[in-house]
Design an enzyme around this catalytic site. Sequence first.
Site, short mmCIF file in Angstrom:
data_model
loop_
_atom_site.label_atom_id
_atom_site.label_comp_id
_atom_site.label_asym_id
_atom_site.label_seq_id
_atom_site.Cartn_x
_atom_site.Cartn_y
_atom_site.Cartn_z
N ILE A 1 3.38 4.42 -0.94
CA ILE A 1 3.87 4.90 -2.06
C ILE A 1 5.18 5.61 -2.01
CG2 ILE A 1 1.63 5.39 -2.62
CD1 ILE A 1 1.47 7.83 -1.21
N HIS B 1 -1.37 1.72 -4.13
CA HIS B 1 -1.78 2.78 -4.24
C HIS B 1 -1.21 3.93 -5.61
CE1 HIS B 1 -4.34 1.41 -0.13
NE2 HIS B 1 -5.25 1.42 -1.84
N GLN C 1 0.88 -1.25 -0.09
CA GLN C 1 -0.40 -0.31 0.45
C GLN C 1 0.91 1.21 0.15
OE1 GLN C 1 -3.09 -0.05 2.91
NE2 GLN C 1 -2.16 -1.85 3.51
#
Length: 236
Positions: free
Chosen positions: A103, A119, A101
Amino acid sequence: MMTENLQTLFDQAQHITFMTGAGVSTASGIPDYRSKSGLYSAKFKGLPPEYLLSHDCFVQQPEMFYDFVKENLYFPDAKPNVIHEKIAALCQSGRASLITQNIDNLDRTAGNDQVVEFHGNLYRCYCSKDGEQVDWHDYMKSMYHDTDHGIIRPDIVLYGESISESALQRSMAAIEAADLLVIVGTSFKVYPFAGLINYRQPNAKLVVVNNEPIPAGSVTAQYSGDAETFFAGLKG
Ligand SMILES: [Zn+2]
């Protein structure tokens, strides 16, 4: 401390799929933006990150969006830690897959070119007007594309936007391929990420490395200590 039982689960696995969250990168000095104090500064008017990182905010208040993202999400000097490194080595050897998840680009910096960035990635930017790729260094200097004055944005999934089809497909394939799933450093409450687990093989084992229990159903083993300690002790 890594228990023998947990090590055995890793040793016997044919294919391991890791699912990671913010807790993997806190040891690299990247705070979970939800808990960062700067958030409550007057500049952001006490607005919640769920708004500041939304498609609506990007469209309606692009300057506030830019200020928030630039000041709270970018940590270009952060280095990968032992968690990123051990997972990268397993992925590069073909024994494991990773869906993150995060980034923050740290899995790629650790040498993992197989990672599924569910993401997106802050360090890939593009102009929202003409779609052209823009170097993130340029984005740090200005939110406007120098050629057409379009608004630049990072290639991340904002609240109110959909996960890319390719990220979904690759994630489902990685989950289906695993006989051992390992969830690390996430409260596992964000959907659709948490829903990926429904695609697991019925006999796949599930290990959770997180300081609190997560709502993930039948967990084979939970490690409630520090994730860095766990990965430092993991062999192979
Ligand atoms: Zn442009």
